[in-house]
Write a protein that holds these residues in place. Structure first.
Motif, short mmCIF file in Angstrom:
data_model
loop_
_atom_site.label_atom_id
_atom_site.label_comp_id
_atom_site.label_asym_id
_atom_site.label_seq_id
_atom_site.Cartn_x
_atom_site.Cartn_y
_atom_site.Cartn_z
N ARG A 1 14.62 4.59 11.04
CA ARG A 1 14.75 4.71 9.58
C ARG A 1 16.10 5.32 9.19
O ARG A 1 16.59 5.10 8.09
N GLN A 2 16.70 6.10 10.09
CA GLN A 2 18.02 6.69 9.83
C GLN A 2 19.13 5.67 10.06
O GLN A 2 20.30 5.98 9.90
N GLY A 3 18.75 4.44 10.46
CA GLY A 3 19.74 3.37 10.61
C GLY A 3 20.22 3.16 12.03
O GLY A 3 21.20 2.44 12.25
N LEU A 4 19.54 3.75 12.99
CA LEU A 4 19.96 3.58 14.38
C LEU A 4 19.25 2.40 15.01
O LEU A 4 18.12 2.08 14.66
N ASP A 5 19.91 1.78 15.97
CA ASP A 5 19.32 0.70 16.74
C ASP A 5 18.15 1.26 17.55
O ASP A 5 18.20 2.39 18.04
N GLU A 6 17.10 0.47 17.71
CA GLU A 6 15.92 0.95 18.43
C GLU A 6 16.25 1.33 19.87
O GLU A 6 15.69 2.29 20.42
N ALA A 7 17.17 0.60 20.50
CA ALA A 7 17.55 0.92 21.88
C ALA A 7 18.21 2.30 21.96
O ALA A 7 17.94 3.08 22.89
N VAL A 8 19.05 2.63 20.99
CA VAL A 8 19.69 3.96 20.94
C VAL A 8 18.62 5.02 20.73
O VAL A 8 18.64 6.08 21.37
N ALA A 9 17.65 4.74 19.86
CA ALA A 9 16.57 5.70 19.58
C ALA A 9 15.74 5.94 20.84
O ALA A 9 15.43 7.08 21.19
N ARG A 10 15.40 4.88 21.54
CA ARG A 10 14.58 5.02 22.76
C ARG A 10 15.34 5.76 23.86
O ARG A 10 14.75 6.54 24.61
N THR A 11 16.64 5.54 23.95
CA THR A 11 17.45 6.26 24.94
C THR A 11 17.45 7.76 24.64
O THR A 11 17.31 8.58 25.54
N VAL B 1 15.15 9.43 23.09
CA VAL B 1 13.81 9.95 23.39
C VAL B 1 13.62 10.11 24.89
O VAL B 1 13.00 11.06 25.35
N SER B 2 14.18 9.20 25.66
CA SER B 2 14.01 9.27 27.12
C SER B 2 14.69 10.50 27.72
O SER B 2 14.34 10.93 28.82
N ASP B 3 15.65 11.07 27.01
CA ASP B 3 16.35 12.27 27.50
C ASP B 3 15.58 13.56 27.20
O ASP B 3 15.98 14.63 27.66
N LEU B 4 14.50 13.46 26.44
CA LEU B 4 13.72 14.65 26.08
C LEU B 4 12.74 15.02 27.19
O LEU B 4 12.46 14.23 28.08
N GLN B 5 12.16 16.20 27.05
CA GLN B 5 11.03 16.59 27.89
C GLN B 5 9.96 15.53 27.67
O GLN B 5 9.83 14.98 26.57
N THR B 6 9.15 15.22 28.69
CA THR B 6 8.18 14.14 28.53
C THR B 6 7.20 14.46 27.41
O THR B 6 6.91 15.62 27.12
N GLU B 7 6.72 13.40 26.81
CA GLU B 7 5.77 13.56 25.71
C GLU B 7 4.50 14.26 26.17
O GLU B 7 3.95 15.10 25.45
N ILE C 1 9.39 10.08 16.53
CA ILE C 1 10.84 10.29 16.71
C ILE C 1 11.58 8.96 16.65
O ILE C 1 12.58 8.82 15.94
N VAL C 2 11.08 7.96 17.39
CA VAL C 2 11.74 6.64 17.37
C VAL C 2 11.72 6.06 15.97
O VAL C 2 12.74 5.55 15.48
N ASP C 3 10.57 6.16 15.29
CA ASP C 3 10.47 5.65 13.92
C ASP C 3 11.48 6.34 13.00
O ASP C 3 12.16 5.69 12.21
N ASP C 4 11.58 7.65 13.10
CA ASP C 4 12.52 8.40 12.26
C ASP C 4 13.96 7.96 12.53
O ASP C 4 14.73 7.75 11.59
#
Length: 195
Positions: A133-143, A145-151, A127-130
């Motif tokens: 690749r869509q042009g988002l900052d890694e911090a935004v991507a990780r945030t 992901v953190s809002d999702l159900q746990t992995e 998810i973070v990688d995708d």
């Protein structure tokens, strides 16, 4: 210089007559932005304004069509406009207006895309990688992901559906699940409980 002798509404916008002869049809927004009016000369500055207004209107149409189909990040919309042949200045203006109007929001895009991928069985790494690749900052991507159900919970649900097997472990690893989430399955395989 040619003079605008008539502006007539048509199905496709506004027909512009120059010196009594129908010249072209433009979108209403283009005619208004260019400041065309009956009795005005279509001099060089006004013709340039008309050309700028046409380019911007075309770029806005491309952006609206793209956004009506799906959510876009700023970068993905920028790439769409670039592929459509929209120049740098017009592209920057359209993107800025889309952001101000709330049509493009990278945080909202990240949350939506992360949820969508998680529902399809993707792990956090994928998810973070995708998102990056869509042009988002890694911090935004990780945030996002953190809002999702746990992995671990998502991995557990997939194991429930597919069964505890080496094949399921390979499936989860290929879908971007971290070693921490896969550890219970790895331990079962290491102990010989699974094949």
């Amino acid at each position: 210089m040619a003079v605008v002798t008539a502006l007539r509404p048509t199905r496709g916008g506004v027909a512009v007559d120059l010196d009594g002869v129908t010249w072209r049809t433009f979108a209403v927004a283009v005619v208004v932005e260019a400041g065309l009016g009956v009795g005005l000369e279509l001099d060089r500055p006004r013709a340039r304004a008309l050309a700028r207004a046409r380019r911007r209107h075309r770029a806005e149409q491309v952006a609206v069509r793209a956004l009506s189909r799906r959510e876009h990040s700023r970068r993905s919309l920028d790439m769409r406009l670039e592929r459509a042949g929209v120049g740098d200045t017009v592209r920057a203006d359209v993107l800025q207006r889309a952001e101000r109007g709330g049509l493009v929001d990278d945080q909202r895009f990240a949350e939506h895309r992360a949820r969508q991928l998680a529902e399809r069985g993707a792990g956090d790494l994928l998810i973070v990688d995708d998102l990056v690749r869509q042009g988002l900052d890694e911090a935004v991507a990780r945030t996002a992901v953190s809002d999702l159900q746990t992995e671990a919970e998502r991995a557990s649900a997939i194991v429930e559906r597919r069964g505890r097997s080496a094949r399921t472990l390979r499936y989860l690893a290929a879908r971007g699940f971290s070693d921490d989430s896969l550890e219970p399955l790895i331990a079962d395989i290491g102990s010989g409980a699974l094949r």
